[in-house]
Scaffold this motif. Sequence first.
Motif, PDB file in Angstrom:
ATOM      1  N   ILE A 135       0.868  -1.258   0.030  1.00  0.00           N
ATOM      2  CA  ILE A 135      -0.041   0.072   0.172  1.00  0.00           C
ATOM      3  C   ILE A 135       0.987   1.363   0.097  1.00  0.00           C
ATOM      4  CG2 ILE A 135      -1.858   1.416   1.317  1.00  0.00           C
ATOM      5  CD1 ILE A 135      -2.690  -1.301   2.719  1.00  0.00           C
ATOM      6  N   ILE A 136       0.613   2.177  -0.765  1.00  0.00           N
ATOM      7  CA  ILE A 136       1.075   3.325  -0.726  1.00  0.00           C
ATOM      8  C   ILE A 136       0.073   4.601  -0.557  1.00  0.00           C
ATOM      9  CG2 ILE A 136       2.509   5.021  -2.152  1.00  0.00           C
ATOM     10  CD1 ILE A 136       3.740   2.644  -3.823  1.00  0.00           C
ATOM     11  N   VAL A 137       0.523   5.711   0.278  1.00  0.00           N
ATOM     12  CA  VAL A 137      -0.371   6.730   0.299  1.00  0.00           C
ATOM     13  C   VAL A 137       0.721   7.998  -0.318  1.00  0.00           C
ATOM     14  CG1 VAL A 137      -1.248   8.381   1.911  1.00  0.00           C
ATOM     15  CG2 VAL A 137      -1.411   6.030   2.544  1.00  0.00           C
ATOM     16  N   SER A 138       0.147   8.684  -1.171  1.00  0.00           N
ATOM     17  CA  SER A 138       1.199   9.612  -1.852  1.00  0.00           C
ATOM     18  C   SER A 138       0.508  11.087  -1.828  1.00  0.00           C
ATOM     19  CB  SER A 138       1.126   9.150  -3.286  1.00  0.00           C
ATOM     20  OG  SER A 138       2.326   9.196  -3.763  1.00  0.00           O
ATOM     21  N   GLY A 139       1.620  11.873  -1.509  1.00  0.00           N
ATOM     22  CA  GLY A 139       0.875  13.262  -1.160  1.00  0.00           C
ATOM     23  C   GLY A 139       1.546  14.165  -2.266  1.00  0.00           C
ATOM     24  N   TYR A 163      -2.971   2.287  -4.040  1.00  0.00           N
ATOM     25  CA  TYR A 163      -2.289   3.330  -4.261  1.00  0.00           C
ATOM     26  C   TYR A 163      -3.359   4.746  -3.914  1.00  0.00           C
ATOM     27  CZ  TYR A 163       0.914   7.382  -5.953  1.00  0.00           C
ATOM     28  OH  TYR A 163       1.647   8.225  -6.186  1.00  0.00           O
ATOM     29  N   ILE A 164      -3.039   5.472  -3.057  1.00  0.00           N
ATOM     30  CA  ILE A 164      -3.858   6.517  -2.711  1.00  0.00           C
ATOM     31  C   ILE A 164      -3.324   7.796  -2.850  1.00  0.00           C
ATOM     32  CG2 ILE A 164      -5.458   7.281  -0.651  1.00  0.00           C
ATOM     33  CD1 ILE A 164      -5.127   4.590   0.743  1.00  0.00           C
ATOM     34  N   ALA A 165      -3.603   8.484  -3.918  1.00  0.00           N
ATOM     35  CA  ALA A 165      -3.162   9.829  -4.411  1.00  0.00           C
ATOM     36  C   ALA A 165      -3.902  10.947  -3.825  1.00  0.00           C
ATOM     37  CB  ALA A 165      -3.235   9.841  -5.989  1.00  0.00           C
ATOM     38  N   CYS A 166      -3.228  11.607  -2.974  1.00  0.00           N
ATOM     39  CA  CYS A 166      -4.092  12.787  -2.019  1.00  0.00           C
ATOM     40  C   CYS A 166      -3.593  14.037  -2.762  1.00  0.00           C
ATOM     41  CB  CYS A 166      -3.803  12.608  -0.653  1.00  0.00           C
ATOM     42  SG  CYS A 166      -3.927  10.857   0.034  1.00  0.00           S
ATOM     43  N   GLY A 167      -4.221  14.836  -3.045  1.00  0.00           N
ATOM     44  CA  GLY A 167      -3.930  16.267  -3.730  1.00  0.00           C
ATOM     45  C   GLY A 167      -2.943  15.946  -4.871  1.00  0.00           C
ATOM     46  N   ILE A 168      -2.967  15.237  -5.835  1.00  0.00           N
ATOM     47  CA  ILE A 168      -2.229  14.963  -6.847  1.00  0.00           C
ATOM     48  C   ILE A 168      -2.881  15.196  -8.130  1.00  0.00           C
ATOM     49  CG2 ILE A 168      -0.674  13.322  -8.059  1.00  0.00           C
ATOM     50  CD1 ILE A 168       0.133  12.159  -5.452  1.00  0.00           C
ATOM     51  N   ILE A 186      -8.055  11.330  -4.096  1.00  0.00           N
ATOM     52  CA  ILE A 186      -8.649  12.324  -3.347  1.00  0.00           C
ATOM     53  C   ILE A 186      -8.159  13.585  -3.808  1.00  0.00           C
ATOM     54  CG2 ILE A 186      -9.236  13.001  -0.971  1.00  0.00           C
ATOM     55  CD1 ILE A 186      -8.379  10.285  -0.073  1.00  0.00           C
ATOM     56  N   ASN A 187      -9.194  14.411  -4.444  1.00  0.00           N
ATOM     57  CA  ASN A 187      -8.830  15.926  -4.901  1.00  0.00           C
ATOM     58  C   ASN A 187     -10.048  16.588  -4.829  1.00  0.00           C
ATOM     59  OD1 ASN A 187      -8.099  17.604  -6.862  1.00  0.00           O
ATOM     60  ND2 ASN A 187      -6.298  16.294  -7.336  1.00  0.00           N
ATOM     61  N   LYS A 188      -9.878  17.884  -4.667  1.00  0.00           N
ATOM     62  CA  LYS A 188     -10.931  18.696  -4.542  1.00  0.00           C
ATOM     63  C   LYS A 188     -11.638  19.219  -5.944  1.00  0.00           C
ATOM     64  CE  LYS A 188      -8.798  23.219  -3.717  1.00  0.00           C
ATOM     65  NZ  LYS A 188      -8.396  24.232  -2.864  1.00  0.00           N
ATOM     66  N   ASP A 189     -10.674  18.900  -6.952  1.00  0.00           N
ATOM     67  CA  ASP A 189     -11.260  19.395  -8.211  1.00  0.00           C
ATOM     68  C   ASP A 189     -11.752  18.061  -8.937  1.00  0.00           C
ATOM     69  OD1 ASP A 189     -11.505  19.762 -11.095  1.00  0.00           O
ATOM     70  OD2 ASP A 189      -9.339  20.278 -11.339  1.00  0.00           O
ATOM     71  N   GLU A 190     -13.051  18.137  -9.183  1.00  0.00           N
ATOM     72  CA  GLU A 190     -13.728  16.756  -9.898  1.00  0.00           C
ATOM     73  C   GLU A 190     -13.399  16.442 -11.143  1.00  0.00           C
ATOM     74  OE1 GLU A 190     -17.869  17.222 -10.139  1.00  0.00           O
ATOM     75  OE2 GLU A 190     -17.821  18.887 -11.135  1.00  0.00           O
ATOM     76  N   ASP A 191     -12.508  17.585 -12.201  1.00  0.00           N
ATOM     77  CA  ASP A 191     -12.211  17.279 -13.093  1.00  0.00           C
ATOM     78  C   ASP A 191     -10.532  17.068 -13.193  1.00  0.00           C
ATOM     79  OD1 ASP A 191     -14.545  17.780 -14.579  1.00  0.00           O
ATOM     80  OD2 ASP A 191     -14.282  19.996 -14.224  1.00  0.00           O
ATOM     81  N   ALA A 192     -10.146  16.773 -12.202  1.00  0.00           N
ATOM     82  CA  ALA A 192      -8.703  16.419 -11.962  1.00  0.00           C
ATOM     83  C   ALA A 192      -8.395  14.929 -12.749  1.00  0.00           C
ATOM     84  CB  ALA A 192      -8.179  16.283 -10.623  1.00  0.00           C
ATOM     85  N   PRO A 193      -7.522  15.014 -13.738  1.00  0.00           N
ATOM     86  CA  PRO A 193      -6.832  13.851 -14.519  1.00  0.00           C
ATOM     87  C   PRO A 193      -6.835  12.451 -13.797  1.00  0.00           C
ATOM     88  CG  PRO A 193      -5.517  15.773 -15.062  1.00  0.00           C
ATOM     89  CD  PRO A 193      -6.399  16.295 -14.062  1.00  0.00           C
ATOM     90  N   ILE A 194      -6.224  12.835 -12.553  1.00  0.00           N
ATOM     91  CA  ILE A 194      -6.119  11.517 -11.684  1.00  0.00           C
ATOM     92  C   ILE A 194      -7.206  10.606 -11.552  1.00  0.00           C
ATOM     93  CG2 ILE A 194      -6.654  12.684  -9.577  1.00  0.00           C
ATOM     94  CD1 ILE A 194      -3.824  10.209  -9.807  1.00  0.00           C
ATOM     95  N   GLY A 243     -12.794   7.359  -6.512  1.00  0.00           N
ATOM     96  CA  GLY A 243     -12.498   8.881  -6.648  1.00  0.00           C
ATOM     97  C   GLY A 243     -13.423   9.457  -5.620  1.00  0.00           C
ATOM     98  N   LEU A 244     -12.721  10.161  -4.801  1.00  0.00           N
ATOM     99  CA  LEU A 244     -13.443  10.857  -3.781  1.00  0.00           C
ATOM    100  C   LEU A 244     -13.079  12.516  -3.947  1.00  0.00           C
ATOM    101  CD1 LEU A 244     -15.369  11.071  -1.278  1.00  0.00           C
ATOM    102  CD2 LEU A 244     -13.719  10.280   0.286  1.00  0.00           C
ATOM    103  N   VAL A 245     -14.234  13.370  -4.205  1.00  0.00           N
ATOM    104  CA  VAL A 245     -13.961  14.681  -4.453  1.00  0.00           C
ATOM    105  C   VAL A 245     -14.038  15.409  -3.023  1.00  0.00           C
ATOM    106  CG1 VAL A 245     -14.824  16.924  -5.492  1.00  0.00           C
ATOM    107  CG2 VAL A 245     -14.993  14.672  -6.524  1.00  0.00           C
ATOM    108  N   GLY A 246     -13.125  16.436  -2.931  1.00  0.00           N
ATOM    109  CA  GLY A 246     -13.231  16.935  -1.421  1.00  0.00           C
ATOM    110  C   GLY A 246     -11.777  17.231  -1.029  1.00  0.00           C
ATOM    111  N   ASP A 247     -11.990  17.957   0.157  1.00  0.00           N
ATOM    112  CA  ASP A 247     -10.531  18.566   0.620  1.00  0.00           C
ATOM    113  C   ASP A 247      -9.940  17.519   1.469  1.00  0.00           C
ATOM    114  OD1 ASP A 247      -8.928  20.000   2.349  1.00  0.00           O
ATOM    115  OD2 ASP A 247     -10.009  21.900   2.197  1.00  0.00           O
TER     116      ASP A 247
END
Lengths: 309, 249
Positions: free
Chosen positions: A195-199, A254-259, A278-286, A293-297
């Motif tokens: 498991i990887i948590v990435s910021g 793999y958990i991508a946080c704010g990427i 996890i990204n606050k921009d619902e259109d983020a390419p990730i 996907g979870l949209v939020g802060d």
Amino acid sequence: MAILLLADHDGQTVSDATARTISAATAIGGDIHVLVAGASADAAAASAAALSGVSKVLLADDAGLANNLAEPLAALLVSLAGSYDVLIAPATSVGKNVMPRVAALLDVAQISEITEVVSADTFKRPIYAGNAIQTVQSGDAKKVITVRTSTFAPAAGGGSAPVEPVSAAADPGLSTFVGDALSSSDRPELTSAKIIVSGGRALGSAEKFQEVILPLADKLGAAVGASRAAVDAGYAPNDWQVGQTGKVVAPQLYIACGISGAIQHLAGMKDSTVIVAINKDEDAPIFQVADYGLVGDIFTILPELEKAL
Amino acid sequence: MKILVTVKRVVDYNVKIRVKPDGSGVELANVKMSMNPFDEISVEEALRLKEAGKATEVVVVSIGPAKAEETLRTGLAMGADRAILVETDAAVEPLAVAKILKGVVDAEQPSLVIVGKQAIDDDSNQTGQMLSALLGWSQGTFASKVELGADKATVTREVDGGLQTIDIKLPAVVTTDLRLNEPRYASLPNIMKAKKKPLDKKTPADFGVDITPRLTVLKTEEPAGRKAGIKVGSVAELVDKLKNEAGVL
Ligand SMILES: Cc1cc2nc3c(=O)[nH]c(=O)nc-3n(C[C@H](O)[C@H](O)[C@H](O)COP(=O)(O)OP(=O)(O)OC[C@H]3O[C@@H](n4cnc5c(N)ncnc54)[C@H](O)[C@@H]3O)c2cc1C
Ligand SMILES: Nc1ncnc2c1ncn2[C@@H]1O[C@H](COP(=O)(O)O)[C@@H](O)[C@H]1O
């Protein structure tokens, strides 16, 4: 066919990347000899001997080989190359540093970061940050290869190969080791973690990165990764960078946080089994590569996630 | 001291490339091309060494089609003094590039060659190490810091476990990593001035290098794609999916 495999090790044990490279060598087919080069590396040699598929371990124990300097290590590989058809190494920083030097000294091409062995002379490798896969056939008598280890399973244990000493080649004396600043951590290693948590840049500071990413990683027993933007900004050390020019990983989760999901970042993680973004921009390419996907802060979601686990 | 900097013309890093449907390669027609990003970092480093009084001349060299002149002009506009174009329309593998560069080094006699760590098209990460080997020089790869002395350079390298610092004897080959510096932009007046800076044209044959590829590309294909999954509405739903659907927790 005889294969010389350059082991990556820390003096005590050969790395997971080495065990995965043995699987690539096994797919090529032939006698696999593992070269362990270093100073006082007997324990590492013994760990290589225990990997299944290895028929012999060559131990080059010499003070001049202590720090993996390219010139003496390349000289050693070239001195041994005569008896081998294939020289192979994991695409770690040591392998990437030394193998092209070996290839040039042998006047052959290097085949970088193979992801698949099609046959003994034909391989697949990613180009353009993994946006295309080339199948290449080598016409050289000797093949020098580095392996993208995330796509090969590690060789099993249970082997008992003999260990044979070999002498170091004359050190050309072109470079000297000054010092290391290696990160020490009890967390799993990035390239072998499940498991990887990435910021990413969204973390905003080194303090926030530590406050928000690390507890979640520790709760999950995960390794920690980062985007280039986070590393450039000093939020995370350079050896945490995942991507085209950083580490290539393929964990189960793999958990991508704010990427955001730039192609250079995707190049390093898109072969993960399950991707969470996890990204606050619902259109983020990730989100285009994420299974969930979870949209939020992240600053509210990550602490909540940590508690929910 | 003279510094030689290699610059490659590649598809711009922002472009999402497309594989040709017949598997013969990557679509390069009408695609934006730029200097390989690592080479911008190399040019910047050389210019800073010159500005610090540690180097006297910065020469940029590229191997590629006539259009690679644009890439060299970019280097000149950033501040390099002169350029060398080794012109060929063939695809040149890193080993042959290194052999041509050795010819350029033999002619130019620089004390330092700065090469990018990796070209973002072929992702080979080979050329600098190969050039160093052919010259019998020292190599300092994946550099995030370079301190140049009179007869040696101290190079901090980005390695898997963190950072490693080594001293390398000059002349040497250094390859650049992302954190070495932030490259400057060329100003409009400098872009104009660069048009008049000297640019020499050569061919691989001038250096007696056979550029016949050692590798045959049998096929180029799209990677196995990944489909976007679903959006979940809450942390609780995410944890539930990871546990019960994906089975990864
Ligand atoms: C030659 C070259 C090599 C490169 N190699 C790599 C590489 O190996 N690895 C790599 O990662 N990159 C690499 N890059 C850089 C890459 O192009 C991107 O610039 C980088 O990945 C962006 O990082 P990021 O996603 O963290 O930042 P950004 O693109 O800035 O994205 C930040 C994201 O965070 C989101 N966000 C902001 N605040 C919050 C919040 N509070 N909560 C939730 N979401 C939030 C935003 O919506 C945005 O999507 C390379 C670039 C070049 C030119
Ligand atoms: N055709 C070329 N012309 C000039 N420099 C090149 C060329 N090919 C490779 N290089 C240099 O070598 C570096 C590494 O390329 P590669 O080994 O192909 O990944 C690049 O960043 C360039 O600095």
